[in-house]
Write a protein that holds these residues in place. Structure first.
Motif, PDB file in Angstrom:
ATOM      1  N   THR A  66       0.846  -1.189   0.000  1.00 28.30           N
ATOM      2  CA  THR A  66       0.000   0.000   0.000  1.00 28.30           C
ATOM      3  C   THR A  66       0.885   1.244   0.000  1.00 28.30           C
ATOM      4  O   THR A  66       1.884   1.312   0.718  1.00 28.30           O
ATOM      5  N   VAL A  67       0.509   2.221  -0.816  1.00 26.56           N
ATOM      6  CA  VAL A  67       1.349   3.401  -1.027  1.00 26.56           C
ATOM      7  C   VAL A  67       0.520   4.673  -0.882  1.00 26.56           C
ATOM      8  O   VAL A  67      -0.641   4.730  -1.310  1.00 26.56           O
ATOM      9  N   LEU A  68       1.118   5.693  -0.286  1.00 26.87           N
ATOM     10  CA  LEU A  68       0.525   7.019  -0.215  1.00 26.87           C
ATOM     11  C   LEU A  68       1.457   7.993  -0.909  1.00 26.87           C
ATOM     12  O   LEU A  68       2.685   7.884  -0.768  1.00 26.87           O
ATOM     13  N   ILE A  69       0.907   8.930  -1.674  1.00 26.07           N
ATOM     14  CA  ILE A  69       1.695   9.940  -2.373  1.00 26.07           C
ATOM     15  C   ILE A  69       1.576  11.267  -1.634  1.00 26.07           C
ATOM     16  O   ILE A  69       0.458  11.706  -1.326  1.00 26.07           O
ATOM     17  N   ALA A  70       2.712  11.912  -1.369  1.00 24.47           N
ATOM     18  CA  ALA A  70       2.710  13.242  -0.753  1.00 24.47           C
ATOM     19  C   ALA A  70       3.505  14.175  -1.659  1.00 24.47           C
ATOM     20  O   ALA A  70       4.741  14.121  -1.694  1.00 24.47           O
ATOM     21  N   ASP A  71       2.793  15.012  -2.421  1.00 24.54           N
ATOM     22  CA  ASP A  71       3.427  15.931  -3.359  1.00 24.54           C
ATOM     23  C   ASP A  71       2.465  17.076  -3.622  1.00 24.54           C
ATOM     24  O   ASP A  71       1.268  16.851  -3.798  1.00 24.54           O
ATOM     25  N   GLN A 115       0.165  -1.468 -11.527  1.00 24.46           N
ATOM     26  CA  GLN A 115       0.857  -2.590 -10.895  1.00 24.46           C
ATOM     27  C   GLN A 115      -0.107  -3.499 -10.139  1.00 24.46           C
ATOM     28  O   GLN A 115      -0.936  -3.023  -9.373  1.00 24.46           O
ATOM     29  N   ASP A 116       0.049  -4.803 -10.339  1.00 20.92           N
ATOM     30  CA  ASP A 116      -0.838  -5.766  -9.674  1.00 20.92           C
ATOM     31  C   ASP A 116      -0.521  -5.924  -8.194  1.00 20.92           C
ATOM     32  O   ASP A 116      -1.376  -6.372  -7.423  1.00 20.92           O
ATOM     33  N   ASP A 117       0.704  -5.565  -7.793  1.00 21.88           N
ATOM     34  CA  ASP A 117       1.111  -5.800  -6.405  1.00 21.88           C
ATOM     35  C   ASP A 117       1.143  -4.526  -5.572  1.00 21.88           C
ATOM     36  O   ASP A 117       1.699  -4.514  -4.478  1.00 21.88           O
ATOM     37  N   MET A 118       0.573  -3.436  -6.099  1.00 26.45           N
ATOM     38  CA  MET A 118       0.566  -2.174  -5.372  1.00 26.45           C
ATOM     39  C   MET A 118      -0.823  -1.556  -5.359  1.00 26.45           C
ATOM     40  O   MET A 118      -1.573  -1.677  -6.329  1.00 26.45           O
ATOM     41  N   THR A 119      -1.154  -0.906  -4.258  1.00 27.08           N
ATOM     42  CA  THR A 119      -2.436  -0.215  -4.131  1.00 27.08           C
ATOM     43  C   THR A 119      -2.195   1.192  -3.608  1.00 27.08           C
ATOM     44  O   THR A 119      -1.524   1.378  -2.586  1.00 27.08           O
ATOM     45  N   LEU A 120      -2.728   2.188  -4.316  1.00 31.51           N
ATOM     46  CA  LEU A 120      -2.647   3.566  -3.860  1.00 31.51           C
ATOM     47  C   LEU A 120      -3.780   3.807  -2.871  1.00 31.51           C
ATOM     48  O   LEU A 120      -4.949   3.657  -3.201  1.00 31.51           O
ATOM     49  N   VAL A 121      -3.435   4.175  -1.643  1.00 31.11           N
ATOM     50  CA  VAL A 121      -4.456   4.344  -0.608  1.00 31.11           C
ATOM     51  C   VAL A 121      -4.791   5.795  -0.314  1.00 31.11           C
ATOM     52  O   VAL A 121      -5.766   6.083   0.385  1.00 31.11           O
ATOM     53  N   GLY A 122      -3.980   6.728  -0.835  1.00 32.08           N
ATOM     54  CA  GLY A 122      -4.286   8.124  -0.565  1.00 32.08           C
ATOM     55  C   GLY A 122      -3.278   9.066  -1.175  1.00 32.08           C
ATOM     56  O   GLY A 122      -2.195   8.653  -1.612  1.00 32.08           O
ATOM     57  N   GLU A 123      -3.645  10.347  -1.235  1.00 32.29           N
ATOM     58  CA  GLU A 123      -2.764  11.393  -1.745  1.00 32.29           C
ATOM     59  C   GLU A 123      -2.814  12.590  -0.809  1.00 32.29           C
ATOM     60  O   GLU A 123      -3.868  12.921  -0.263  1.00 32.29           O
ATOM     61  N   ALA A 124      -1.662  13.225  -0.641  1.00 34.59           N
ATOM     62  CA  ALA A 124      -1.573  14.417   0.201  1.00 34.59           C
ATOM     63  C   ALA A 124      -0.859  15.512  -0.570  1.00 34.59           C
ATOM     64  O   ALA A 124       0.097  15.244  -1.302  1.00 34.59           O
ATOM     65  N   ALA A 125      -1.326  16.750  -0.410  1.00 33.47           N
ATOM     66  CA  ALA A 125      -0.719  17.886  -1.100  1.00 33.47           C
ATOM     67  C   ALA A 125       0.271  18.631  -0.211  1.00 33.47           C
ATOM     68  O   ALA A 125       0.843  19.637  -0.624  1.00 33.47           O
ATOM     69  N   GLY A 126       0.477  18.136   1.009  1.00 33.86           N
ATOM     70  CA  GLY A 126       1.405  18.780   1.928  1.00 33.86           C
ATOM     71  C   GLY A 126       1.825  17.830   3.025  1.00 33.86           C
ATOM     72  O   GLY A 126       1.233  16.754   3.203  1.00 33.86           O
ATOM     73  N   GLY A 127       2.857  18.226   3.772  1.00 30.96           N
ATOM     74  CA  GLY A 127       3.391  17.358   4.808  1.00 30.96           C
ATOM     75  C   GLY A 127       2.430  17.094   5.945  1.00 30.96           C
ATOM     76  O   GLY A 127       2.313  15.962   6.434  1.00 30.96           O
TER      77      GLY A 127
END
Length: 228
Positions: free
Chosen positions: A3-8, A24-36
């Protein structure tokens, strides 16, 4: 499944990462953040395996966000993303507890490999860029006690974090700092890879290193490894 979260803070950058992860079959995006600050809140709620953390974000930057995530005892591993491969802020991110870093223009397969490596917890330490960054900024090491920048370090006054290590464990930490894989360590010391994994685990536990990249940093700070 990782599981991966993007912060950018850049929407287009997040979209590019999102499209790559969703392929990707082995990865799941669980959320995104626009700041720290948002990243810290989402990690506390979602507990992703890995967060792709941009450094330069408005408000709470990626370095401070990383520091807070690690201080909270989160199991989430931080993979720092930086625009320049010799960015001093990336070094600060590693010091804050990140498990590695990549440049934003890395090839897709390099980013995916980096995510999988960081998530595994037994990744090959110090990709080329990480070694280059540590080499370039070794002179930025903190100046306190045995960690002084003096060129006349005293071997009889070792870094306190390595004091509990046996001679063999200190040897293992040294070659970890040189970027050796488990297989290379096994060949050098004529050990089974399972034995090497046991030694590495003990080194991490005794030194309080979160992962192998943190062990590399310690090897530099303890002057077991010097900048090339």
């Amino acid at each position: 499944m990782t599981t991966v979260l993007i912060a950018d803070d850049q929407p287009l950058q997040r979209m590019g990462f999102r499209m790559l992860l969703e392929s990707q079959d082995d990865m799941t995006l669980v959320g995104e953040a626009a700041g720290g600050a948002e990243a810290v809140r989402l990690i506390d709620r979602l507990h992703p395996d890995v967060v792709l953390m941009d450094i330069r974000m408005p408000g709470l930057d990626g370095i401070e966000a990383t520091r807070r995530i690690v201080a909270a005892g989160s199991r989430t591993r931080v993979l720092i993303l930086t625009t320049f491969d010799l960015d001093e802020y990336a070094y600060a991110g590693l010091r804050a507890g990140a498990s590695g870093f990549l440049v934003k223009d890395a090839l897709p397969e390099e980013l995916l490999s980096g995510i999988r490596a960081v998530a595994s917890g037994d990744a090959v330490v110090a990709p080329t860029l990480t070694r280059r960054l540590l080499d370039a900024y070794a002179h930025h090491l903190p100046e306190s006690g045995e960690e002084t920048g003096s060129s006349s370090a005293e071997p009889e006054a070792p870094h306190p974090a390595i004091a509990p290590l046996t001679d063999r464990e200190r040897e293992i930490l040294t070659v970890i700092g040189q970027g050796w894989t488990n297989a290379e360590i096994a060949a050098r010391f004529h050990l089974a890879e399972s034995t090497v994994k046991t030694h590495v685990g003990r080194v991490l536990a005794k030194t309080g290193s979160r992962d192998r990249v943190q062990a590399v940093i310690l090897a530099y700070e303890a002057k077991l490894v010097s900048a090339s």
